[in-house]
Design an enzyme around this catalytic site. Sequence first.
Site, PDB file in Angstrom:
ATOM      1  N   THR A  61      33.886  68.591  50.654  1.00  0.00           N
ATOM      2  CA  THR A  61      32.444  68.426  50.429  1.00  0.00           C
ATOM      3  C   THR A  61      31.876  67.092  50.899  1.00  0.00           C
ATOM      4  OG1 THR A  61      32.911  67.584  48.207  1.00  0.00           O
ATOM      5  CG2 THR A  61      32.454  69.944  48.410  1.00  0.00           C
TER       6      THR A  61
ATOM      7  N   PHE B 179      31.506  61.151  43.391  1.00  0.00           N
ATOM      8  CA  PHE B 179      30.584  60.881  44.502  1.00  0.00           C
ATOM      9  C   PHE B 179      31.004  61.600  45.776  1.00  0.00           C
ATOM     10  CE2 PHE B 179      33.906  57.815  43.913  1.00  0.00           C
ATOM     11  CZ  PHE B 179      34.445  57.618  45.165  1.00  0.00           C
ATOM     12  N   TYR B 180      31.888  62.593  45.680  1.00  0.00           N
ATOM     13  CA  TYR B 180      32.421  63.300  46.835  1.00  0.00           C
ATOM     14  C   TYR B 180      31.498  64.428  47.288  1.00  0.00           C
ATOM     15  CZ  TYR B 180      37.122  61.174  46.621  1.00  0.00           C
ATOM     16  OH  TYR B 180      38.193  60.304  46.653  1.00  0.00           O
ATOM     17  N   GLY B 181      30.334  64.072  47.799  1.00  0.00           N
ATOM     18  CA  GLY B 181      29.444  65.115  48.283  1.00  0.00           C
ATOM     19  C   GLY B 181      28.461  64.581  49.302  1.00  0.00           C
TER      20      GLY B 181
ATOM     21  N   LYS C  20      37.798  60.204  40.447  1.00  0.00           N
ATOM     22  CA  LYS C  20      37.321  58.829  40.614  1.00  0.00           C
ATOM     23  C   LYS C  20      35.866  58.738  40.156  1.00  0.00           C
ATOM     24  CE  LYS C  20      39.961  57.857  44.835  1.00  0.00           C
ATOM     25  NZ  LYS C  20      40.284  59.268  45.201  1.00  0.00           N
TER      26      LYS C  20
END
Length: 211
Positions: free
Chosen positions: A22, A55-57, A87
Amino acid sequence: MTDTPKRIAIEGSTGYGLMSLTWTSPDKIVPQERAFETINNAIKDGVRFFNSGEFYGTGDPLLNLKYLKAYFERFPENRSKMIVSVKGAIDPITLTPDNSPENIKKSIENIISFFPNQYVDLFETARMDQKHPVEEVVKAIVPFIESGNVGGISLSEVKGETIERANKIYLISCVEVEFSMWSTEPLTNGTNDVCKKLGIPIIGYSPLGRG
């Protein structure tokens, strides 16, 4: 801090990082159904450790966690087969770490809202912010372990001395660092030596480099 410090056991020699599903260029974001298939195949291959990020997007920083929430709703039987590390404690736009107790609390409460029973196996500050000592960081996480919302603590991109200090406050379950032929710092900055001495697994990401 607590009468019964514990480590989350990390099973297997291979994990699966969910970031690139993502957090990539918009045209390469993996469709949800294909992402589910990928996770299922990893589990079938014996993978138990998975890593995500608050925050992986791309476009939507929470997209990775939204995928996980939908995955657990579709395949609830697989939740117990997975150790998930997430995280957090970092600004999703500027990627600036903020390890203040207030922000750690905010981050954990947000992350667990995407998980069944509001429980995440491992919480990991994405980076140290160089403002708050690691002892303070660990102490801010421990109440969530005591409340049953977090299973254990992981650290990311830290040196041996920092790991030792953290482990004196609460047992560290694992340490995530970049480790490859192009990035061998864990062998020289004390990370490998301290983790070996304390029996802490190292989660080495990008083992084949970054393409």
